[in-house]
Design an enzyme around this catalytic site. Structure first.
Site, PDB file in Angstrom:
ATOM      1  N   TRP A 173       0.748  -1.267  -0.022  1.00  0.00           N
ATOM      2  CA  TRP A 173       0.030   0.066  -0.119  1.00  0.00           C
ATOM      3  C   TRP A 173       0.966   1.110  -0.014  1.00  0.00           C
ATOM      4  CZ3 TRP A 173      -0.279   3.835   3.796  1.00  0.00           C
ATOM      5  CH2 TRP A 173      -1.399   4.689   3.711  1.00  0.00           C
ATOM      6  N   ASP A 337     -15.480  12.810  -2.273  1.00  0.00           N
ATOM      7  CA  ASP A 337     -15.003  11.462  -1.651  1.00  0.00           C
ATOM      8  C   ASP A 337     -15.461  10.997  -0.603  1.00  0.00           C
ATOM      9  OD1 ASP A 337     -12.577   9.560  -0.911  1.00  0.00           O
ATOM     10  OD2 ASP A 337     -12.161  10.136  -2.947  1.00  0.00           O
ATOM     11  N   LYS A 447     -16.416   6.634  -8.154  1.00  0.00           N
ATOM     12  CA  LYS A 447     -14.960   5.976  -7.562  1.00  0.00           C
ATOM     13  C   LYS A 447     -15.449   4.694  -6.472  1.00  0.00           C
ATOM     14  CE  LYS A 447     -10.946   7.130  -4.742  1.00  0.00           C
ATOM     15  NZ  LYS A 447     -10.483   8.048  -4.165  1.00  0.00           N
ATOM     16  N   TRP A 448     -15.154   3.691  -7.049  1.00  0.00           N
ATOM     17  CA  TRP A 448     -15.618   2.467  -6.186  1.00  0.00           C
ATOM     18  C   TRP A 448     -14.370   2.025  -5.586  1.00  0.00           C
ATOM     19  CZ3 TRP A 448     -19.511  -1.352  -7.813  1.00  0.00           C
ATOM     20  CH2 TRP A 448     -19.624  -2.669  -7.153  1.00  0.00           C
ATOM     21  N   ASP A 449     -14.290   1.970  -4.295  1.00  0.00           N
ATOM     22  CA  ASP A 449     -13.184   1.767  -3.374  1.00  0.00           C
ATOM     23  C   ASP A 449     -13.349   0.262  -2.610  1.00  0.00           C
ATOM     24  OD1 ASP A 449     -10.879   2.392  -2.238  1.00  0.00           O
ATOM     25  OD2 ASP A 449     -11.478   4.163  -1.240  1.00  0.00           O
ATOM     26  N   ASN A 451     -11.236  -0.700   0.790  1.00  0.00           N
ATOM     27  CA  ASN A 451     -10.082  -0.494   1.748  1.00  0.00           C
ATOM     28  C   ASN A 451      -9.550  -1.474   2.669  1.00  0.00           C
ATOM     29  OD1 ASN A 451      -9.109   2.042   0.997  1.00  0.00           O
ATOM     30  ND2 ASN A 451     -10.920   2.716   1.524  1.00  0.00           N
ATOM     31  N   CYS A 496     -10.722   1.551  -7.188  1.00  0.00           N
ATOM     32  CA  CYS A 496      -9.659   2.079  -6.368  1.00  0.00           C
ATOM     33  C   CYS A 496      -9.755   0.970  -5.221  1.00  0.00           C
ATOM     34  CB  CYS A 496     -10.267   3.344  -5.751  1.00  0.00           C
ATOM     35  SG  CYS A 496      -9.035   3.923  -4.389  1.00  0.00           S
ATOM     36  N   ASP A 518      -2.536   5.529  -3.475  1.00  0.00           N
ATOM     37  CA  ASP A 518      -2.751   6.738  -2.433  1.00  0.00           C
ATOM     38  C   ASP A 518      -1.696   7.716  -2.215  1.00  0.00           C
ATOM     39  OD1 ASP A 518      -5.263   6.105  -2.077  1.00  0.00           O
ATOM     40  OD2 ASP A 518      -4.827   4.916  -0.088  1.00  0.00           O
TER      41      ASP A 518
END
Ligand code: GLA
Length: 694
Positions: A173, A337, A447-449, A451, A496, A518
């Site tokens: 990351w 966001d 924006k499809w994240d 995490n 993302c 990022d």
């Protein structure tokens, strides 16, 4: 016809390359050729046969099997491992027939002579791109279930003498897409993801060559896997001078029960061959992947993203202030966001409840969207559909929807758990709630994240599917995303996963763009982008200018870095001085003028960041009329030489005259490419120069 068949031998020809295989006298499917296209059919070798080398090494040891299976005396990595209902764990595949669903698509129908297993090997060629696409389909034509323990997409076979080195991408990351070039020695070199995403750590891309290839010269075999879940690559050099690279779904903890009548399809593997080095390999992938994008050939808008400016502290007023400045700079799309939805004041609440937070947006998103549109921009939004915070209405209502084992505590990461998207009810919930969000609001961009990665991959109550989740989850993500795409075809989607954790050719069938990292430091980004662009095209590479490096690099330099892909801005515009805003407006206008070349042109890496910290990239339009050259100096190449960077262009027709901005005379393509020119750049400086045919 690009596919030639003679008895049971096939030659697949693309514009410059050829790929051959066929059944040998013993009935084994053997690879015969992959390289430069040859003048006549009889130039290609025939399938070889062998009884093996010694009692220790049977035919599988010596032959280049096109789709090796586990069984017999095969001790190498197989593509297929099966367990039949009677306990037999040995697969033999024989030729049944071949068919051509299209002139560029061949299917070899194979079957096990004893068991009712049919394996269809698919080959689709992309002649203009010198690419071959392969996948396999397994069908159970019997009455008892068949257990699949491994089903890879392809084995790419090559003579070991031509492969001495593998190039691959990886990191972690915030530090993705490091380019590694690694010698290969006898044995298996393996890369994989066990994370239910393609992952930051390794990327499903490879390039193979003899250790001597460079940007412009040398034979290179390269490829990608179109899959966004756990995957595996095995590059094996055998003692018999064979080399094979197997790629596909990861079989770690995987098993799939193929019920009577069922079909299991592997993801598609794509690979190509060039004689013209790493640069040509990248361009072949770029043009193909770009042509397959859902919205090809869209030019992406310059966007602003508010994440680094506001984090979770979003409000209609605050976002509108940012939008007003963004519009003045020439930004065309405003993206809000994280932080906008119910209960989302920090990262420990709200995920799962996809409605606007009533405290922050008492009248919904409409007033903000309206003011963004009144400023002449369209509106985009961030979501993270696969996740849930324990502090959310969704989790309180459906605690059983997350991956879990009843006897183990759930591992939280960023205070969130993963929804089990293998479950049809979870897929349905997401389709419904996100459809409502998208139907009620004029949203142009999502924006499809994602995490976090998986833990406790259990699905209590579904013991049969227990080890199928590794595939069913990714299929679930594809199903939800695809359904939303079909319902809202105008939306542009960005993939993302905490940056570049889900960057692959599979997601590019759903996402128009990728957020590669990022890490928005321009210096770090030069390296990350160089890696990303080995495999994926510039138009999908979203890149923001932020406040990282604000104190040590000029805004101009930082813009140039982001202009190498799909330009965005992510800094806190409220803090940008008038001078900074003027610089930004000038850079954005310049980008818009050059955008068709950057987003749609051919990329030539003239100098590499990895080599000496001073990269140069050239984008040329398809007609070779115009180009855009970016040159960056981050380190002094030679202090005694007062820092001139020597540049030699590539990709120009030799006889045609070109002007390079800032250079006094028009010169032939040959001259720009052979003799080149120097740029007097100091560390911290960059240039963007236009190139035009005279
Ligand atoms: C991830 C993304 C960031 C941002 C945050 C929001 O880390 O990569 O760009 O969207 O999530 O929480």
């Amino acid at each position: 016809m690009p596919i030639h068949q003679n008895n049971q031998i096939w030659i697949l020809e693309t514009e410059h390359s050829a790929y051959g295989f066929g059944f040998n006298r013993s009935g084994r499917l053997v690879h015969t050729y992959w390289g430069n296209r040859l003048p006549a059919q009889h130039d290609y070798p025939s399938p070889s046969d062998s009884d093996g080398w010694a009692s220790f090494d049977g035919p599988s040891e010596v032959l280049a099997e096109e789709y090796p299976c586990s069984g017999g005396m095969n001790y190498h990595e197989p593509c297929l491992k099966i367990s039949f209902a009677d306990g037999v764990r040995d697969v033999r595949l024989k030729f049944q027939s071949s068919s051509y669903p299209a002139p560029e698509h061949l299917i070899l129908h194979l079957h096990d002579p004893f068991y009712p297993l049919v394996v269809d090997l698919h080959y689709r060629i992309h002649p203009d791109h010198d690419l071959i696409e392969r996948w396999a389909e397994l069908q159970n034509q019997g009455e008892l279930p068949i257990q699949i323990e491994r089903a890879l997409s392809a084995a790419w076979q090559l003579p070991a003498s031509s492969v001495r080195r593998i190039s691959h991408l990886g990191g972690r990351w915030n530090d993705e897409f490091n380019l590694y070039r690694q010698p290969l020695t006898p044995g298996v070199f393996q890369l994989e993801s066990r994370r239910l995403s393609s992952g930051h750590q390794h990327n499903p891309w490879f390039a193979l060559e003899n250790g001597l290839a460079d940007e412009q010269d040398g034979e290179v075999w390269f490829g990608v896997l179109a899959w966004s879940g756990s995957w595996k690559l095995c590059a094996e050099t055998t003692p018999f001078e064979r080399f094979r690279l197997l790629i596909g779904i990861n079989d770690w903890d995987f098993a799939w029960q193929l019920d009577p009548g069922e079909i299991f399809s592997t993801p598609h593997a794509l690979a190509g061959y060039t004689q013209n080095g790493f640069g040509a390999a990248s361009r072949l992938l770029h043009t193909y992947l770009r042509s397959q994008l859902p919205h090809a050939p869209t030019l992406h808008k310059v966007l602003y993203n508010s994440w680094e400016a506001t984090l979770f502290d979003v409000s209609a007023n605050g976002q509108t202030h940012l939008a007003q400045i963004a519009a003045q700079l020439g930004v065309e799309r405003f993206v809000m966001d994280d932080g906008w939805f119910c209960g989302r004041h920090h990262d420990s609440a709200g995920l799962g409840d996809w409605t606007p937070d009533p405290d922050k947006f008492p009248h919904g998103l409409y007033p903000l969207i309206r003011s963004v549109q009144d400023l002449g921009m369209d509106f985009g939004l961030w979501i993270e559909p696969e996740m849930v915070n324990p502090d959310s209405n969704l989790y309180r209502t459906h605690p059983d929807w997350v991956f879990h084992y009843p006897t183990r505590p759930n591992t939280l990461a960023r205070n969130q758990l993963m929804l089990n998207l293998a479950r049809p009810d979870v897929q349905e919930y997401l389709i419904q709630s996100l459809s409502t969000l998208l139907a009620e609001n004029e949203i142009a961009f999502i924006k499809w994240d994602m995490n976090r990665n998986v833990s406790e991959a259990g699905w209590p109550g579904a013991p049969r599917q227990a080890r199928e989740v590794w595939v069913r989850y990714t299929q679930g993500v594809y199903h939800v995303w695809n359904t939303l795409r079909q319902r809202f075809p105008h939306i542009i989607w960005q993939s993302c996963s905490g940056g570049g954790g889900r960057s692959d050719a599979g997601i590019l069938q759903l996402a128009d763009q990728i957020w590669p990292s990022d890490n928005t430091s321009a210096l770090a980004r030069l390296r990350i982008q160089e890696g990303f662009l080995q495999a994926y095209p510039a138009n999908v590479m979203e890149s923001w200018v932020t406040d990282a490096d604000r104190n040590n690099l000029s805004l101009n330099f930082r813009f140039h870095v982001s202009m190498c892909g799909s330009l965005g801005i992510g800094g806190n515009l409220l803090n940008w001085s008038l001078t900074e805003r003027l610089t930004a407006a000038r850079c954005i206008a310049r980008y818009k003028a050059l955008r068709p070349i950057i987003q749609g042109g051919d990329l030539y890496r003239l100098r590499s960041f990895a080599q000496d910290g001073n990269p140069a990239l050239l984008y040329l339009d398809q007609e070779r009329e115009n180009g855009a050259l970016f040159a960056f100096c981050t380190r002094s190449p030679n202090p005694a030489a007062a820092h001139p960077l020597h540049i030699r262009l590539q990709g120009l027709p030799t006889q045609t005259l070109y002007m390079v901005e800032g250079q006094p005379l028009a010169r032939s393509g040959a001259s720009w490419m052979q003799e080149g020119f120097t740029l007097p750049l100091q560390p911290g400086q960059s240039l963007l120069l236009q190139i035009a045919r005279v």
